[in-house]
Design a protein around this motif. Structure first.
Motif, short mmCIF file in Angstrom:
data_model
loop_
_atom_site.label_atom_id
_atom_site.label_comp_id
_atom_site.label_asym_id
_atom_site.label_seq_id
_atom_site.Cartn_x
_atom_site.Cartn_y
_atom_site.Cartn_z
N THR A 87 13.44 -26.48 -10.07
CA THR A 87 14.30 -27.61 -9.73
C THR A 87 15.24 -27.31 -8.58
OG1 THR A 87 15.98 -26.92 -11.33
CG2 THR A 87 14.27 -28.41 -12.13
N SER A 88 15.37 -26.03 -8.22
CA SER A 88 16.28 -25.64 -7.15
C SER A 88 15.81 -24.31 -6.58
CB SER A 88 17.72 -25.50 -7.68
OG SER A 88 17.82 -24.35 -8.51
N ALA A 89 16.50 -23.85 -5.54
CA ALA A 89 16.16 -22.57 -4.91
C ALA A 89 16.96 -21.42 -5.49
CB ALA A 89 16.38 -22.66 -3.40
N GLU A 90 17.61 -21.64 -6.64
CA GLU A 90 18.34 -20.55 -7.28
C GLU A 90 17.37 -19.46 -7.74
OE1 GLU A 90 21.68 -20.33 -7.56
OE2 GLU A 90 21.77 -22.17 -6.36
N HIS A 91 17.87 -18.21 -7.78
CA HIS A 91 17.06 -17.14 -8.33
C HIS A 91 16.76 -17.40 -9.80
CE1 HIS A 91 18.63 -14.51 -4.89
NE2 HIS A 91 17.32 -14.53 -4.77
N LYS A 92 15.55 -17.11 -10.22
CA LYS A 92 15.13 -17.35 -11.60
C LYS A 92 15.25 -16.05 -12.42
CE LYS A 92 14.13 -21.51 -10.34
NZ LYS A 92 14.53 -21.45 -8.93
N PRO A 93 15.32 -16.14 -13.74
CA PRO A 93 15.45 -14.94 -14.58
C PRO A 93 14.23 -14.03 -14.48
CG PRO A 93 16.06 -16.92 -15.80
CD PRO A 93 15.43 -17.38 -14.53
N TYR A 94 14.42 -12.78 -14.89
CA TYR A 94 13.32 -11.82 -14.88
C TYR A 94 12.25 -12.19 -15.90
CZ TYR A 94 15.47 -8.45 -11.68
OH TYR A 94 15.99 -7.83 -10.57
N LEU A 95 12.63 -12.84 -16.98
CA LEU A 95 11.65 -13.25 -17.99
C LEU A 95 11.94 -14.68 -18.40
CD1 LEU A 95 9.35 -12.58 -20.00
CD2 LEU A 95 11.12 -11.84 -21.61
N VAL A 96 10.91 -15.53 -18.35
CA VAL A 96 11.05 -16.94 -18.74
C VAL A 96 9.93 -17.29 -19.72
CG1 VAL A 96 11.18 -19.32 -17.93
CG2 VAL A 96 12.00 -17.48 -16.46
N GLN A 97 10.27 -18.10 -20.71
CA GLN A 97 9.29 -18.58 -21.69
C GLN A 97 9.14 -20.08 -21.56
OE1 GLN A 97 9.79 -17.31 -25.81
NE2 GLN A 97 9.22 -19.35 -26.53
N PHE A 98 7.90 -20.56 -21.55
CA PHE A 98 7.60 -21.99 -21.48
C PHE A 98 6.80 -22.39 -22.71
CE2 PHE A 98 7.66 -20.22 -17.19
CZ PHE A 98 8.53 -21.06 -16.52
N ALA A 99 6.97 -23.64 -23.15
CA ALA A 99 6.19 -24.16 -24.28
C ALA A 99 5.10 -25.08 -23.74
CB ALA A 99 7.10 -24.91 -25.25
N TRP A 100 3.85 -24.74 -24.06
CA TRP A 100 2.70 -25.53 -23.62
C TRP A 100 1.88 -25.92 -24.83
CZ3 TRP A 100 -2.56 -24.02 -24.08
CH2 TRP A 100 -3.48 -24.87 -23.45
N ARG A 101 1.59 -27.22 -24.96
CA ARG A 101 0.80 -27.71 -26.08
C ARG A 101 -0.65 -27.87 -25.65
NH1 ARG A 101 2.31 -29.67 -30.87
NH2 ARG A 101 4.47 -30.01 -30.18
N ALA A 102 -1.54 -27.24 -26.39
CA ALA A 102 -2.97 -27.29 -26.07
C ALA A 102 -3.53 -28.68 -26.34
CB ALA A 102 -3.72 -26.26 -26.91
N PRO A 103 -4.63 -29.04 -25.68
CA PRO A 103 -5.29 -30.32 -25.97
C PRO A 103 -5.67 -30.40 -27.44
CG PRO A 103 -6.27 -29.25 -24.05
CD PRO A 103 -5.35 -28.25 -24.66
N ASP A 104 -5.85 -31.61 -27.96
CA ASP A 104 -6.16 -31.80 -29.37
C ASP A 104 -7.55 -31.33 -29.76
OD1 ASP A 104 -3.68 -32.86 -29.97
OD2 ASP A 104 -4.30 -34.92 -29.50
N SER A 105 -8.42 -31.14 -28.78
CA SER A 105 -9.79 -30.71 -29.08
C SER A 105 -10.21 -29.57 -28.17
CB SER A 105 -10.75 -31.90 -28.91
OG SER A 105 -10.69 -32.39 -27.58
N ASP A 106 -11.35 -28.99 -28.45
CA ASP A 106 -11.91 -27.89 -27.66
C ASP A 106 -12.35 -28.41 -26.29
OD1 ASP A 106 -13.50 -25.92 -26.52
OD2 ASP A 106 -14.69 -25.54 -28.32
N VAL A 107 -11.74 -27.91 -25.21
CA VAL A 107 -12.13 -28.31 -23.85
C VAL A 107 -12.69 -27.13 -23.07
CG1 VAL A 107 -10.49 -30.22 -23.74
CG2 VAL A 107 -9.79 -27.96 -22.96
N GLY A 108 -13.09 -26.08 -23.81
CA GLY A 108 -13.63 -24.90 -23.14
C GLY A 108 -12.52 -23.98 -22.67
N VAL A 109 -12.85 -23.12 -21.72
CA VAL A 109 -11.89 -22.14 -21.19
C VAL A 109 -10.79 -22.87 -20.42
CG1 VAL A 109 -11.59 -20.21 -19.58
CG2 VAL A 109 -13.58 -20.28 -21.10
#
Length: 392
Positions: A87-109
């Motif tokens: 969102t900006s050009a600020e320095h980001k942390p050394y470690l960041v965690q994101f939450a990602w929700r997988a598709p509801d079904s098998d879509v392969g790799v």
């Protein structure tokens, strides 16, 4: 970009899913997964990031669920479909965690391409994380429904009501099991995204969540207040802890659900002269309505666009509807961040009922919580007393 070098693949930045010592190799359809990005070399903290998940056809899959934060370092921007960006050009942390929700079904790799920008604007270098190639996951098995599903209620709703809406029944004796960070994470992390770290809360309603996604466990050994009796029926209207985590079980063979509770709606509108004129309810989002100041001021900030355009280069026309400030998110006059704004005095006013985002505007006076009003009143009294003392 004539100044930019070709991206290089490097281990100065490592991306993985799950446990760092033993990263996941599969995804679970429909569940949240923890995606991590670590800077492994001192002083190589990055400023920019573009990251997404894609299938073998190059289609972006799954959804990113980023809780509102202060400052909001990353967001999913309208102009770059289903991708995490800075969102900006600020320095980001050394470690960041994101939450990602997988598709509801098998879509392969599924692959996780990520491009990191190091250095100042119009200088620096681009990198691809992971020297051994783009991180990817194969499809795992679709999970069987859990015996206990932890549902997050809306503000002011009881767990009895929240479980009924989920087609389940509240299980009273399970609240006390969420008594540590580890227990809370194990129970809810594959369904609910929280702002980290998890926090200990001593609210009598048990494990809860704030409207801005802080999540609290209840440790009876370290809290002075005991849990309420009949926890399934407890309600809290507080923005700080009004979203309860509810243990909802499957119905027994001969059991039937009670009637589904109807929504309780309270309509509020901005006071005359307020910055924003959105209309909201306790059971739905606030909708954008041009304030009085927008008469004959189309094309200006927080006002309707003028023929799809805004009158200043610092503005952009959001969803062909509202003029908002560029290069910011979550602040007053800026686009919302997935429906959230920074600070307790702001709210997101959506373009319409089907919109995915809107503009951040001041809450109407009657929506500001009583604690904030009390603090302001106390400060005003202190100023008056100080002035009187100085005159004596």
């Amino acid at each position: 970009m004539h100044w930019a070098t070709e991206p290089k693949r490097t281990n100065m930045y490592r991306l993985w899913v799950g446990d760092e010592s033993s990263p996941s190799t599969t995804y679970t359809p429909g569940k949240l997964h923890k995606v991590f990005l670590r800077v492994t070399k001192h002083r190589m903290v990055y400023r920019g990031l573009l990251m997404y998940a894609e299938d073998s056809n190059g289609d972006r899959v799954g959804t990113w669920e980023l809780p509102a934060d202060e400052p909001q370092l990353f967001h999913v921007h309208d102009s770059c479909t289903n991708a995490v960006m800075h969102t900006s050009a600020e320095h980001k942390p050394y470690l960041v965690q994101f939450a990602w929700r997988a598709p509801d079904s098998d879509v392969g790799v599924i692959r996780f391409p990520a491009l990191v920008k190091f250095g100042d604007a119009n200088h620096g270098d681009f990198y691809w994380p992971n020297e051994d190639g783009t991180f990817e996951l194969s499809a795992g098995a679709v999970p069987e429904p859990a015996a206990i599903q932890w549902v997050r209620s809306e503000v002011g709703a009881s767990c009895t009501d929240a479980c009924i809406k989920a087609g389940r029944v509240c299980q009273e004796d399970k609240f006390a099991t969420l008594n540590s960070m580890t227990a809370l994470d194990s129970a809810i992390s594959d369904e609910h995204a929280c702002k980290l770290p998890y926090l200990r809360g001593c609210h009598s309603a048990g494990p809860t969540s704030s409207v801005d996604s802080f999540c609290y466990y209840h440790d009876a050994d370290k809290c002075d207040s005991a849990l309420s009796s009949k926890l399934c029926d407890v309600k809290s209207a507080s923005e700080a802890n009004g979203r309860r985590f509810c243990p909802c079980r499957n119905l027994d063979i001969d059991e039937t659900l009670p009637p589904t509770p109807g929504p309780t709606t309270t309509t509020t509108t901005a006071a005359a002269g307020a910055t924003g004129g959105g209309v909201g309810t306790t059971s739905g989002p606030a909708l954008y309505a041009p304030p009085e100041t927008c008469k004959n001021a189309e094309g200006t900030v927080q006002c309707p666009c003028d023929g799809g355009k805004c009158h200043d280069e610092s503005l952009e026309c959001l969803q062909n509807s509202i003029c908002v400030l560029r290069d910011c998110v979550g602040e007053e006059g800026c686009p919302c961040s997935k429906g959230r704004c920074l600070g307790k005095t702001l709210r997101c006013a959506f373009v319409d009922e089907t919109a995915v985002d809107g503009v951040c505007e001041e809450k109407p006076v009657e929506m500001v919580d009583s604690a904030t009003v009390q603090r302001v009143a106390t400060l005003a009294i202190a100023v008056v007393l100080g002035t009187l003392l100085a005159m004596n």
